[in-house]
Every structure is written in C-alpha cells, then in structure tokens.
Design a protein around this motif. Structure first.
Motif, PDB file in Angstrom:
ATOM      1  N   GLU A 142      -6.868   7.463 -10.339  1.00 34.47           N
ATOM      2  CA  GLU A 142      -7.457   6.089 -10.563  1.00 34.47           C
ATOM      3  C   GLU A 142      -8.903   6.258  -9.902  1.00 34.47           C
ATOM      4  O   GLU A 142      -8.943   6.998  -8.852  1.00 34.47           O
ATOM      5  CB  GLU A 142      -6.668   5.241 -10.180  1.00 34.47           C
ATOM      6  N   ASP A 199      -8.303   5.252  -6.238  1.00 33.80           N
ATOM      7  CA  ASP A 199      -8.016   6.409  -5.408  1.00 33.80           C
ATOM      8  C   ASP A 199      -9.113   7.220  -4.907  1.00 33.80           C
ATOM      9  O   ASP A 199      -8.922   7.809  -3.672  1.00 33.80           O
ATOM     10  CB  ASP A 199      -6.862   7.415  -6.393  1.00 33.80           C
ATOM     11  N   ALA A 233      -9.113  -1.754   2.192  1.00 33.08           N
ATOM     12  CA  ALA A 233      -9.340  -2.896   1.313  1.00 33.08           C
ATOM     13  C   ALA A 233     -10.393  -3.858   1.841  1.00 33.08           C
ATOM     14  O   ALA A 233     -11.349  -4.323   0.791  1.00 33.08           O
ATOM     15  CB  ALA A 233      -8.087  -3.786   1.358  1.00 33.08           C
ATOM     16  N   ASN A 288      -8.051  -9.302  -0.931  1.00 32.99           N
ATOM     17  CA  ASN A 288      -6.807  -9.783  -1.476  1.00 32.99           C
ATOM     18  C   ASN A 288      -5.974  -8.890  -2.207  1.00 32.99           C
ATOM     19  O   ASN A 288      -4.985  -9.176  -2.712  1.00 32.99           O
ATOM     20  CB  ASN A 288      -7.108 -11.058  -2.613  1.00 32.99           C
ATOM     21  N   LYS A 289      -6.172  -7.415  -2.231  1.00 35.70           N
ATOM     22  CA  LYS A 289      -5.281  -6.425  -2.808  1.00 35.70           C
ATOM     23  C   LYS A 289      -4.845  -5.445  -1.825  1.00 35.70           C
ATOM     24  O   LYS A 289      -4.538  -4.248  -2.183  1.00 35.70           O
ATOM     25  CB  LYS A 289      -6.291  -5.672  -3.858  1.00 35.70           C
ATOM     26  N   ARG A 290      -4.503  -5.759  -0.534  1.00 36.15           N
ATOM     27  CA  ARG A 290      -4.119  -4.905   0.303  1.00 36.15           C
ATOM     28  C   ARG A 290      -2.859  -4.257   0.031  1.00 36.15           C
ATOM     29  O   ARG A 290      -2.664  -2.978   0.344  1.00 36.15           O
ATOM     30  CB  ARG A 290      -3.887  -5.773   1.651  1.00 36.15           C
ATOM     31  N   ARG A 291      -1.986  -5.098  -0.429  1.00 33.86           N
ATOM     32  CA  ARG A 291      -0.570  -4.639  -0.990  1.00 33.86           C
ATOM     33  C   ARG A 291      -0.811  -3.600  -1.995  1.00 33.86           C
ATOM     34  O   ARG A 291      -0.276  -2.316  -1.900  1.00 33.86           O
ATOM     35  CB  ARG A 291       0.303  -5.635  -1.146  1.00 33.86           C
ATOM     36  N   TRP A 292      -1.651  -3.672  -2.922  1.00 34.13           N
ATOM     37  CA  TRP A 292      -1.820  -2.608  -4.057  1.00 34.13           C
ATOM     38  C   TRP A 292      -2.473  -1.412  -3.312  1.00 34.13           C
ATOM     39  O   TRP A 292      -2.115  -0.566  -3.902  1.00 34.13           O
ATOM     40  CB  TRP A 292      -2.818  -3.421  -4.910  1.00 34.13           C
ATOM     41  N   ILE A 293      -3.292  -1.584  -2.390  1.00 29.72           N
ATOM     42  CA  ILE A 293      -4.207  -0.419  -1.873  1.00 29.72           C
ATOM     43  C   ILE A 293      -2.998   0.390  -1.106  1.00 29.72           C
ATOM     44  O   ILE A 293      -3.108   1.637  -1.172  1.00 29.72           O
ATOM     45  CB  ILE A 293      -5.184  -1.040  -0.940  1.00 29.72           C
ATOM     46  N   GLU A 294      -2.093  -0.366  -0.457  1.00 28.91           N
ATOM     47  CA  GLU A 294      -1.153   0.367   0.331  1.00 28.91           C
ATOM     48  C   GLU A 294      -0.132   1.071  -0.605  1.00 28.91           C
ATOM     49  O   GLU A 294       0.240   2.214  -0.252  1.00 28.91           O
ATOM     50  CB  GLU A 294      -0.177  -0.714   1.151  1.00 28.91           C
ATOM     51  N   ARG A 295       0.194   0.499  -1.960  1.00 22.44           N
ATOM     52  CA  ARG A 295       0.979   1.266  -2.815  1.00 22.44           C
ATOM     53  C   ARG A 295       0.159   2.671  -3.118  1.00 22.44           C
ATOM     54  O   ARG A 295       0.859   3.635  -3.354  1.00 22.44           O
ATOM     55  CB  ARG A 295       1.417   0.596  -3.900  1.00 22.44           C
ATOM     56  N   ARG A 296      -1.049   2.496  -3.504  1.00 21.61           N
ATOM     57  CA  ARG A 296      -1.941   3.634  -3.856  1.00 21.61           C
ATOM     58  C   ARG A 296      -1.984   4.635  -2.831  1.00 21.61           C
ATOM     59  O   ARG A 296      -1.922   5.758  -3.016  1.00 21.61           O
ATOM     60  CB  ARG A 296      -3.226   3.152  -4.249  1.00 21.61           C
TER      61      ARG A 296
END
Length: 101
Positions: free
Chosen positions: A2, A5, A24, A31-39
C-alpha cells in the motif's frame, strides 16, 4: 504494498526509531494512529520493520535492511510476503464447538 506502507518506510528511513503516533503525526494522519500501528505490524511480519516493544508505552519501530532495499527498488514486496502465524492455543475453539468431539 500500500501507498501508506511506503510513507511509513520513508519516515522510518529518515529517523532512527519512531512510534506509530509519531509516524501518524508526520504523515498528517493524527487520527489514524491505530491503523498505522496495524500497518507497522504487517511490515514487521514481512521483515521490513523491526519492533521494540516497550510494555505499556508505545512500541517503537525501526526500518530493517530489507525495508531499505525495498525503498531503493532492490526488493520486490510481492515476493516478500509474511507467513501467517499459527493461532495461539487459547484462541482455538474446542472440537465440540464445531461438532467434531
């Protein structure tokens, strides 16, 4: 891989280590810290990033040699796929759940 990434890897190439929150913030996606952590964890599984777990504090991530080679165009991300991990024993349903036992 992605686009996000690539941005994560580029940020980690510029700094020694960073948390998901710092990445992030730098990427303009506070506001996308959790999404960045998953990536980041996907990148860890692929071998492009190392993680330094710090207990209750935010984990720190660092780019690996494979990640640097990917940014330079020397590694094809399609050939470097993470291997799925086995499910932990406490997360597996018993045989009777599916009607086998």
């Amino acid at each position: 891989m992605e686009y996000a990434d690539d941005r994560i890897l580029e940020h980690l190439a510029d700094v020694s280590k960073a948390s998901a929150w710092e990445i992030a913030l730098e990427a303009g996606m506070r506001n996308k810290r959790r999404w960045i952590e998953r990536r980041c964890w996907v990148l860890v599984e692929a071998g492009f990033v190392d993680v330094y777990e710090r207990g209750e504090l935010d984990n720190h991530y660092e780019i690996t040699t494979w990640g640097e080679l990917y940014l330079e165009g020397e590694v094809d991300a399609e050939l470097q796929r993470p291997v799925p991990a086995t499910r932990p024993p406490d997360k597996v349903r018993p045989g009777w759940w599916a009607g086998f036992g």
